[in-house]
Design a protein around this motif. Sequence first.
Motif, mmCIF file in Angstrom:
data_model
loop_
_atom_site.group_PDB
_atom_site.id
_atom_site.type_symbol
_atom_site.label_atom_id
_atom_site.label_comp_id
_atom_site.label_asym_id
_atom_site.label_seq_id
_atom_site.Cartn_x
_atom_site.Cartn_y
_atom_site.Cartn_z
ATOM 1 N N HIS A 144 0.869 -1.168 0.000
ATOM 2 C CA HIS A 144 0.000 0.000 0.000
ATOM 3 C C HIS A 144 0.908 1.220 0.000
ATOM 4 N N ILE A 145 0.705 2.081 -0.984
ATOM 5 C CA ILE A 145 1.562 3.247 -1.168
ATOM 6 C C ILE A 145 0.710 4.497 -1.027
ATOM 7 N N GLU A 146 1.161 5.410 -0.173
ATOM 8 C CA GLU A 146 0.467 6.683 -0.025
ATOM 9 C C GLU A 146 1.366 7.791 -0.548
ATOM 10 N N ILE A 147 0.814 8.598 -1.431
ATOM 11 C CA ILE A 147 1.534 9.758 -1.951
ATOM 12 C C ILE A 147 0.754 10.980 -1.487
ATOM 13 N N TYR A 170 -2.686 4.117 -2.921
ATOM 14 C CA TYR A 170 -2.678 3.173 -4.034
ATOM 15 C C TYR A 170 -2.319 1.783 -3.544
ATOM 16 N N VAL A 171 -2.747 0.794 -4.296
ATOM 17 C CA VAL A 171 -2.402 -0.590 -3.991
ATOM 18 C C VAL A 171 -1.539 -1.119 -5.134
ATOM 19 N N LEU A 172 -0.520 -1.853 -4.760
ATOM 20 C CA LEU A 172 0.394 -2.472 -5.714
ATOM 21 C C LEU A 172 0.403 -3.963 -5.408
ATOM 22 N N ARG A 173 -0.058 -4.748 -6.347
ATOM 23 C CA ARG A 173 -0.087 -6.204 -6.173
ATOM 24 C C ARG A 173 0.912 -6.819 -7.151
ATOM 25 N N GLU A 193 -6.529 2.720 -4.273
ATOM 26 C CA GLU A 193 -6.960 1.830 -3.200
ATOM 27 C C GLU A 193 -8.484 1.796 -3.046
ATOM 28 N N GLU A 194 -9.144 2.890 -3.384
ATOM 29 C CA GLU A 194 -10.596 2.988 -3.232
ATOM 30 C C GLU A 194 -11.367 2.483 -4.450
ATOM 31 N N GLU A 242 11.399 2.250 -4.689
ATOM 32 C CA GLU A 242 11.886 2.172 -3.307
ATOM 33 C C GLU A 242 11.462 0.854 -2.678
ATOM 34 N N LYS A 243 10.273 0.394 -3.027
ATOM 35 C CA LYS A 243 9.717 -0.827 -2.446
ATOM 36 C C LYS A 243 10.349 -2.037 -3.095
#
Length: 106
Positions: A8-11, A17-20, A35-36, A105-106
């Motif tokens: 889960h990434i918050e900007i 946002y979700v990254l799968r 994410e929503e 970064e992730k």
Amino acid sequence: SFSSHTLHIEIPEWGKYVLRVLKMENSILIYIADEENESFDELSVAMQLQNDEIVSTTILGDPVGFSSQELAEKLTKRLKKQVYVSCQIPMNQYLTPLFQKKFFEK
């Protein structure tokens, strides 16, 4: 074998946002969405040929803002694997660099 990961990434000022990520033996699938409002309307793929040329195409839907195809190409070059990308976020000139930075970064 398969393995999956969810980030889960918050900007700030832009949203969450979700990254799968679905890792497979010789390929990887990356799904990016708000994410929503998760949907799966578009999918691109890229692969590296024997001569190191990267080829790619959109195989489902129309590209949405930030190019899934462009990201698939970059990741294929970096990972040396076939990469599928579904980016459901309409990116712009401000959000794209911020998101790419968070992503790598992730």
